[in-house]
Design a protein around this motif. Structure first.
Motif, PDB file in Angstrom:
ATOM      1  N   ARG A   1       0.862  -1.031   0.006  1.00 45.22           N
ATOM      2  CA  ARG A   1      -0.011   0.041   0.022  1.00 45.22           C
ATOM      3  C   ARG A   1       0.895   1.317   0.103  1.00 45.22           C
TER       4      ARG A   1
ATOM      5  N   ASP B   1       4.058   6.336   5.026  1.00 37.56           N
ATOM      6  CA  ASP B   1       4.085   6.356   6.683  1.00 37.56           C
ATOM      7  C   ASP B   1       4.367   5.054   7.363  1.00 37.56           C
TER       8      ASP B   1
ATOM      9  N   THR C   1       0.898   2.571   7.920  1.00 40.41           N
ATOM     10  CA  THR C   1       0.449   2.078   6.736  1.00 40.41           C
ATOM     11  C   THR C   1       1.271   0.880   6.276  1.00 40.41           C
TER      12      THR C   1
ATOM     13  N   GLU D   1       0.261  -1.814   9.183  1.00 43.50           N
ATOM     14  CA  GLU D   1      -1.127  -2.228   8.791  1.00 43.50           C
ATOM     15  C   GLU D   1      -1.224  -3.393   7.661  1.00 43.50           C
ATOM     16  N   ALA D   2      -0.298  -2.999   6.522  1.00 45.07           N
ATOM     17  CA  ALA D   2      -0.147  -3.850   5.314  1.00 45.07           C
ATOM     18  C   ALA D   2       0.543  -5.221   5.843  1.00 45.07           C
TER      19      ALA D   2
END
Length: 373
Positions: free
Chosen positions: A88, A92, A95, A98-99
């Protein structure tokens, strides 16, 4: 996908294995690199490498057994998590984190039995959560460094397993092994086959009997390919021949790998291993399991809690594309079985040989907390 490079010998049973090969490797940097693996479904007749640049291709490579063997699956999953972490963008840190979590969750569904898969993914998640990188790109670099560390540690563990295990082998011993636990199943040298390779390098001239390992013939396709390629005396036998070979006095030790080992020493390995252990006990032959510390699951008291993967019935009825059973016949196709600790003479780890096999001895060898009274 890449086949044998021009000018290289065909990957026949000897020539292909004699070349140095890398089962799992990362090509390039964190931002634009890719995961490259040998497609083991094509061996021994073709040496083909596949490149994975998204999580789904890694998931499928694990699921369809292009990459197999618990340690190799763990390394591939770690690299797959890096691929997912950048999917993704790297604008930052949040991101990328989370990915990474989503990729790890997906990869964890590929195969249920090999604990190295979950161990490696948990390790990648912990690094992502703990890392204090200021940018997403720096976090991604840190994740790739961790995946490479997992691969490097596996190589070192395999070499140590080989050294410890070779001490159990006498000159000229006949060794029976089941499935494939060699370089193709790890990042480098193997676990069960590391014992054989080390004994061979020490001049002990082991004679190996490799079970074909039905239904997918990992022993015939992979183990025989690796051993023959290193000039080791290997004889391929059908699974059903093991008892006769033992009865004839041709086998002095059995050495196999493992995909998960419970706290008490119960060990899951390729289907058919349990039967080999029973035969070995009957014939008075020591039965050894070779595995790194990452294959132990101390959260499970015994083997009854190990999930056993069931695979597609077509692997039995239409193995390698040819139907060998009537249409509509029922099939039971577990990929693994569990050998009770009581049948295991010793577990060969990178830290030494655990023998006799017990929860107390295992926890002491691995440095884990003592068992509850």
């Amino acid at each position: 996908m890449t086949a044998v490079p021009p000018g290289e010998p065909e990957a026949g049973p000897r020539e292909g294995a004699r070349r140095r090969f890398k089962t799992v490797q990362w090509i390039g940097d964190a931002a634009g690199g890719r995961l490259r693996m040998i497609d083991q479904t094509r061996l021994p007749t073709e040496f083909v490498e596949i490149d994975c640049e998204d999580v789904e291709s890694v998931w499928w490579a694990i699921k369809r057994l292009s990459v197999r063997g618990a340690p190799a699956i763990g390394v591939a999953a770690a690299y797959g998590a890096v691929i997912g972490a950048r999917s993704r963008g790297t604008a930052d840190v949040a991101t990328v984190r989370e990915a990474l979590r989503d990729a790890a969750a997906r990869l964890a569904t590929s195969r249920p039995t090999a604990v190295n898969l979950f161990w490696a993914l948990d390790r990648m998640r912990r690094v992502a959560d703990a890392e204090t990188a200021e940018t997403g790109g720096l976090l991604l670099d840190r994740l790739l460094a961790e995946a490479r560390a997992i691969a490097d540690e596996d190589r070192a563990m395999c070499r140590a397993i080989g050294r410890h295990g070779a001490e159990l082998i006498s000159k000229g011993d006949g060794i029976l092994t089941h499935c494939n636990a060699g370089g193709l199943a790890t990042a480098d040298y193997g676990t069960a086959l590391a014992v054989i390779f080390s004994a061979h390098e020490q001049g002990k001239s082991p004679r190996v009997f490799a079970d074909e390992t039905r239904p997918l013939l990992q022993g015939a396709r992979l183990t025989a390919w690796e051993l023959a390629g290193q000039g080791i005396d290997v004889t391929l036998i059908c699974d059903s021949m093991a008892a006769q070979v033992m009865k004839e006095g041709r086998v002095q030790a059995v050495v196999v790998g493992a995909d998960r080992i419970a706290a008490n020493g119960d060990a899951a390995n390729k289907i058919g291993t349990y039967g080999v252990a029973v035969l070995a006990r009957h014939h008075g032959i020591p039965f050894y399991v070779a595995a790194p510390s990452s294959t132990f699951d101390l959260s499970l008291a015994d083997g009854s809690g190990i999930p056993i993967e069931e695979r597609d019935p077509s692997e039995v009825t239409e193995g390698f594309g040819r139907r060998t059973a009537p249409e509509g016949v029922g099939v039971y196709n577990p990929a693994f079985d569990v050998t009770p600790a009581g049948l295991i003479s010793g577990i060969i780890t990178e830290r030494g040989v655990v023998s006799p096999v017990s929860e107390k001895a295992i926890r002491a060898a691995l440095g884990g907390p003592p068992a509850d009274p």
